[in-house]
Design an enzyme around this catalytic site. Structure first.
Site, PDB file in Angstrom:
ATOM      1  N   SER A   1      36.178  39.569  35.577  1.00 12.05           N
ATOM      2  CA  SER A   1      35.196  39.794  34.520  1.00 12.05           C
ATOM      3  C   SER A   1      33.914  40.341  35.118  1.00 12.05           C
ATOM      4  O   SER A   1      33.779  40.516  36.329  1.00 12.05           O
ATOM      5  CB  SER A   1      34.913  38.493  33.767  1.00 12.05           C
ATOM      6  OG  SER A   1      34.170  37.603  34.583  1.00 12.05           O
TER       7      SER A   1
ATOM      8  N   SER B   1      27.319  35.398  31.082  1.00 12.45           N
ATOM      9  CA  SER B   1      28.024  34.534  32.029  1.00 12.45           C
ATOM     10  C   SER B   1      28.174  33.140  31.438  1.00 12.45           C
ATOM     11  O   SER B   1      27.178  32.503  31.052  1.00 12.45           O
ATOM     12  CB  SER B   1      27.263  34.449  33.359  1.00 12.45           C
ATOM     13  OG  SER B   1      27.854  33.500  34.226  1.00 12.45           O
TER      14      SER B   1
ATOM     15  N   SER C   1      30.892  38.818  34.857  1.00  9.92           N
ATOM     16  CA  SER C   1      29.854  37.784  34.876  1.00  9.92           C
ATOM     17  C   SER C   1      29.036  37.766  36.161  1.00  9.92           C
ATOM     18  O   SER C   1      27.967  37.161  36.199  1.00  9.92           O
ATOM     19  CB  SER C   1      30.484  36.402  34.657  1.00  9.92           C
ATOM     20  OG  SER C   1      31.263  36.011  35.771  1.00  9.92           O
TER      21      SER C   1
ATOM     22  N   LYS D   1      30.941  31.981  40.788  1.00  9.53           N
ATOM     23  CA  LYS D   1      29.530  32.047  40.385  1.00  9.53           C
ATOM     24  C   LYS D   1      28.677  31.880  41.638  1.00  9.53           C
ATOM     25  O   LYS D   1      29.181  31.697  42.735  1.00  9.53           O
ATOM     26  CB  LYS D   1      29.180  30.954  39.371  1.00  9.53           C
ATOM     27  CG  LYS D   1      30.057  30.900  38.130  1.00  9.53           C
ATOM     28  CD  LYS D   1      29.861  32.063  37.195  1.00  9.53           C
ATOM     29  CE  LYS D   1      30.778  31.965  35.985  1.00  9.53           C
ATOM     30  NZ  LYS D   1      30.702  33.185  35.129  1.00  9.53           N
TER      31      LYS D   1
END
Length: 295
Positions: A100, A260, A102, A157
């Site tokens: 993705s 996100s 994010s 992350k």
């Protein structure tokens, strides 16, 4: 159904390893004994033949009797390969694909990355139990972990809050322990997911300088998507969220701050869910120039 590749690899390792040991310590000696007997049994049939022809027939009889069944041959051949791959993925590095946007602009959809598996401690594969404490995540690290809401899914992350930190994200400004994290605009970035341009900022998060995407004009809602552990440690405000990170947990955020799903919505990442630190893009088939390290 979610297939756990590490578990499948472990089961293959156990099966092929068992067959390899069985063959090495038991079956191989039996085959050799049977092969010697088969070669001796040709004595009458080769009588009167030339020496070279008799030797060829005896050798064929030996080789035929000494040849393992196909399933043993396959297991014995694949066991060292599976062992190497399993050990490499479990204790050294593991490849992942970014699914993705994010983590834009640091990581893009389609980046194939490597994750350091030993920097945060040596863990037993499959059960993910730490047995040797090597180090802990640092603020600013890009980390792969199991998604607390669904541990069968891997997330990536950036580490923003460490155990004991008070993290506040309000009016799109990040503060840690009361200190605002500085960021400076460096132009615009085209975000493919939204087909629009957003602000590109440099941010200093501890010792790590990296880039984030931020649209300061667009509104953003903050609410918990589940009743996660230590939910009382977070206070949701009208324009942000403030959390105190519990011991043994980490507060994670994506670099694409407006796009996100991270700790602002589902809480903290416990230490036992850590997979490793992402550190290298080894391929992007759409954009090979992205190969290399990142921060």
């Amino acid at each position: 159904m979610s297939w756990d590749f590490a578990l499948i690899l472990f089961l293959l390792l156990v099966v092929t390893g068992f067959v390899w040991c069985l063959d090495f310590f038991l079956l191989r000696a039996r085959r050799r004994a049977g092969a010697v007997a088969a070669m001796a049994a040709t004595s009458q049939s080769v009588a009167g033949l030339e020496q070279s022809e008799a030797a060829r027939i005896r050798q064929e009889a030996y080789d035929k009797a000494n040849r393992p069944p196909w399933w043993i041959e396959y297991c014995v051949s694949f066991f060292p390969v599976i062992l190497f791959v399993f050990a490499l993925r479990a204790f050294v590095v593991e490849p992942f694909r970014i699914p993705s946007g994010s983590m834009l602009p640091t990581l893009q959809d389609g980046d194939l990355i490597l994750v350091n598996k030993f920097q945060y401690g040596i863990r037993l594969p499959v059960i993910d139990k730490k047995i040797i404490d090597v180090g802990t995540p640092s603020r600013g690290d890009v980390m792969v972990f199991r998604y607390p809401v669904d541990p069968s899914v891997d997330y990536i992350k950036r580490v923003v809050g460490l155990p004991g930190d008070v993290v506040q994200y309000q009016n799109k400004v990040l503060s840690i322990n009361g200190q605002e994290v500085s960021h400076v605009r460096e132009g615009d970035f085209f975000e493919p997911d939204r087909s629009s341009y957003v602000g590109r900022y440099s941010e200093q998060l501890g010792p790590v300088k990296h880039h984030i995407l931020l649209n300061k004009q667009a509104g953003q809602d903050y609410m918990a998507i589940s009743n996660y552990p230590y939910r009382d440690n977070c206070e949701y405000l009208g324009n942000g969220v403030r959390c105190t990170v519990p011991a043994g947990h980490y507060f994670m955020m994506g670099d694409n701050r407006d796009n996100s799903l991270d700790s602002r919505y589902w809480g903290f990442v416990p230490d036992q869910y850590i997979v490793g630190r992402a550190f290298f893009i080894w391929m992007n088939f759409s954009e090979p120039s992205r190969i290399g390290r990142f921060h």
